[in-house]
Motif scaffolding. Structure first.
Motif, mmCIF file in Angstrom:
data_model
loop_
_atom_site.group_PDB
_atom_site.id
_atom_site.type_symbol
_atom_site.label_atom_id
_atom_site.label_comp_id
_atom_site.label_asym_id
_atom_site.label_seq_id
_atom_site.Cartn_x
_atom_site.Cartn_y
_atom_site.Cartn_z
ATOM 1 N N UNK A 50 -6.005 -4.351 -9.870
ATOM 2 C CA UNK A 50 -5.563 -2.824 -10.688
ATOM 3 C C UNK A 50 -3.993 -2.510 -10.461
ATOM 4 N N UNK A 51 -3.312 -1.974 -11.374
ATOM 5 C CA UNK A 51 -1.980 -1.775 -11.526
ATOM 6 C C UNK A 51 -1.806 -0.288 -11.424
ATOM 7 N N UNK A 52 -0.709 0.083 -10.906
ATOM 8 C CA UNK A 52 -0.045 1.641 -10.947
ATOM 9 C C UNK A 52 -0.799 2.683 -9.840
ATOM 10 N N UNK A 53 -1.156 1.785 -8.790
ATOM 11 C CA UNK A 53 -1.759 2.507 -7.470
ATOM 12 C C UNK A 53 -0.605 3.186 -6.876
ATOM 13 N N UNK A 54 -1.059 4.517 -6.440
ATOM 14 C CA UNK A 54 0.019 5.446 -5.847
ATOM 15 C C UNK A 54 0.451 4.803 -4.534
ATOM 16 N N UNK A 55 -0.541 3.790 -4.044
ATOM 17 C CA UNK A 55 0.271 3.446 -2.423
ATOM 18 C C UNK A 55 0.993 2.596 -2.500
ATOM 19 N N UNK A 56 1.321 2.312 -3.801
ATOM 20 C CA UNK A 56 2.340 1.375 -4.023
ATOM 21 C C UNK A 56 4.029 2.040 -4.326
ATOM 22 N N UNK A 57 3.945 3.312 -4.427
ATOM 23 C CA UNK A 57 5.133 4.023 -4.653
ATOM 24 C C UNK A 57 5.709 4.655 -3.396
ATOM 25 N N UNK A 58 6.883 4.255 -2.815
ATOM 26 C CA UNK A 58 7.079 4.439 -1.308
ATOM 27 C C UNK A 58 7.579 6.043 -1.448
ATOM 28 N N UNK A 59 8.101 6.805 -2.638
ATOM 29 C CA UNK A 59 8.447 8.080 -2.320
ATOM 30 C C UNK A 59 7.073 8.933 -2.127
ATOM 31 N N UNK A 60 6.237 8.850 -3.029
ATOM 32 C CA UNK A 60 5.046 9.349 -2.840
ATOM 33 C C UNK A 60 4.355 9.078 -1.550
ATOM 34 N N UNK A 61 4.135 7.870 -1.126
ATOM 35 C CA UNK A 61 3.816 7.664 0.112
ATOM 36 C C UNK A 61 4.185 8.507 1.265
ATOM 37 N N UNK A 62 5.750 8.148 1.341
ATOM 38 C CA UNK A 62 6.253 8.789 2.613
ATOM 39 C C UNK A 62 5.966 10.384 2.612
ATOM 40 N N UNK A 63 6.292 11.107 1.095
ATOM 41 C CA UNK A 63 6.319 12.568 1.305
ATOM 42 C C UNK A 63 4.723 13.091 1.482
ATOM 43 N N UNK A 64 3.817 12.192 0.941
ATOM 44 C CA UNK A 64 2.322 12.861 1.203
ATOM 45 C C UNK A 64 2.089 12.694 2.559
ATOM 46 N N UNK A 65 2.279 11.435 3.127
ATOM 47 C CA UNK A 65 2.157 11.383 4.652
ATOM 48 C C UNK A 65 2.822 12.419 5.358
ATOM 49 N N UNK A 85 4.516 1.424 9.528
ATOM 50 C CA UNK A 85 3.599 0.495 9.363
ATOM 51 C C UNK A 85 3.145 0.702 7.646
ATOM 52 N N UNK A 86 3.031 1.938 7.598
ATOM 53 C CA UNK A 86 2.229 2.199 6.047
ATOM 54 C C UNK A 86 3.428 1.893 4.816
ATOM 55 N N UNK A 87 4.629 2.272 5.165
ATOM 56 C CA UNK A 87 5.779 1.839 4.206
ATOM 57 C C UNK A 87 5.904 0.315 4.060
ATOM 58 N N UNK A 88 6.019 -0.290 5.219
ATOM 59 C CA UNK A 88 6.189 -1.721 5.277
ATOM 60 C C UNK A 88 4.978 -2.425 4.563
ATOM 61 N N UNK A 89 3.789 -2.304 4.850
ATOM 62 C CA UNK A 89 2.712 -2.953 4.601
ATOM 63 C C UNK A 89 2.126 -2.559 3.088
ATOM 64 N N UNK A 90 2.239 -1.204 2.787
ATOM 65 C CA UNK A 90 1.575 -0.667 1.551
ATOM 66 C C UNK A 90 2.712 -0.958 0.217
ATOM 67 N N UNK A 91 4.193 -0.715 0.753
ATOM 68 C CA UNK A 91 4.935 -0.733 -0.450
ATOM 69 C C UNK A 91 6.155 -1.512 -0.282
ATOM 70 N N UNK A 92 6.434 -2.274 0.736
ATOM 71 C CA UNK A 92 7.299 -3.202 1.004
ATOM 72 C C UNK A 92 8.576 -3.010 1.500
ATOM 73 N N UNK A 93 8.740 -1.478 1.708
ATOM 74 C CA UNK A 93 9.985 -0.982 2.213
ATOM 75 C C UNK A 93 10.226 -1.145 3.721
ATOM 76 N N UNK A 94 11.301 -1.888 3.985
ATOM 77 C CA UNK A 94 11.389 -2.232 5.445
ATOM 78 C C UNK A 94 12.378 -1.140 5.828
ATOM 79 N N UNK A 95 13.168 -0.445 5.139
ATOM 80 C CA UNK A 95 14.243 0.278 5.652
ATOM 81 C C UNK A 95 13.629 1.396 6.488
#
Length: 293
Positions: A203-218, A248-258
């Motif tokens: 499936x495409x367009x998962x919110x879990x792949x959006x780093x901004x939304x993931x970080x803010x929501x958490x 962990x969530x940002x790295x493994x869900x969105x690929x953001x290592x920073x």
């Protein structure tokens, strides 16, 4: 018992048929399947595919939203239209084993507000890994992380869903985790430790792949947990885990290592009880680019 299946969908013409088909194959049939098309912009392909997947015997209703509302809002809209006294949520790119609803029904008692199954994550190569729901008889597990999984694993008592106000559409992410916390406060959550929910990665367009939304929501939910749910003597411990968990969530869900290296190194020096040395070392290696996420 009347079960309504609610499926939110946006631009999912390629996979919506699979979701409807698995709902139709249940050994205990739902009374209806409700597909909420969340403002798809694929020229009606998602709606057309949903209609093509209809099977005589189980009514399929398709609610078409004029504009994108987001999956949590689409779920709320679908539940509001449902006739059942139990709601089985199913994401349009997920699936179920044929006995999923039957095995959840077997665990229902008067005090149960929701029933979860374990989830099998398909790797696309004929194999997969299983997420086992952790024991939530003690609320503390959910204070640290979403131990129950995604929406497709749950069946919710309709009255409890309404009582807690449905999904919080103001959250940019973590709406499912927030809902599980609210439900745990409304009654007992039952667990079926069998991988009857199937998670696919097509499936495409998962919110879990959006780093901004993931970080803010958490971050919003972390604060809510500390203010509304956590006992005072646990807040420091929970907050310390949250820093590592978000990395962990940002790295493994969105690929953001920073930003992941600092909390990983801190956890290596002073490990949190809910982490392992192996997971910490792996996060450090991933943050440094030595390991692929």
């Amino acid at each position: 018992m009347r079960i309504s299946v609610v499926i939110p969908a946006r631009n999912r013409a390629k996979v919506i048929g699979r979701a409807i088909e698995c709902a139709n194959r249940q050994t205990v049939a739902p009374v209806e399947i409700i597909v909420v098309d969340d403002g798809s912009d694929d020229d009606g392909a998602t709606v057309a595919a949903a209609r093509a997947a209809e099977v005589a015997g189980i009514p399929v209703s398709i609610l078409e939203l004029d504009a994108r509302a987001g999956a949590p809002n689409a779920r709320n809209i679908g539940v509001a239209a449902a006739k059942g006294d139990w709601i089985a949520l199913l994401d349009s790119d997920d699936g179920w084993a044929d006995t999923k609803l039957a095995e959840q029904i077997a665990l229902i008692a008067d005090d149960v507000v929701a029933v979860f199954t374990d989830t099998l994550f398909h790797d696309g190569k004929g194999g997969g890994t299983t997420k086992f729901g952790k024991d939530v008889d003690d609320l503390s597990a959910l204070l640290y992380e979403n131990t129950l999984g995604g929406c497709s694993a749950v069946m919710i008592r309709r009255s409890a869903f309404d009582a807690v106000g449905g999904f919080d559409i103001s959250l940019p992410s973590c709406q499912d985790w927030d809902m599980w916390l609210k439900l745990r406060g409304a009654g007992r959550i039952a667990l079926c430790h069998r991988p009857l929910t199937h998670y696919y990665f097509d499936g495409d367009d998962r919110i879990s792949r959006n780093p901004v939304s993931v970080a803010k929501g958490h971050r919003v939910l972390y604060d809510r947990i500390l203010s509304d749910y956590a006992p005072a003597d646990r807040t420091a411990d929970i907050r310390r885990f949250q820093r590592f968990h978000l990395a962990q969530t940002l790295v493994y869900s969105t690929g953001i290592r920073r930003g992941a290296l600092t909390p990983a190194l801190r956890n290596l020096v002073a490990p949190h009880g809910r982490t392992t040395r192996r997971s910490t070392v792996h996060l450090i290696g991933t943050a440094l680019g030595l390991i692929r996420p």
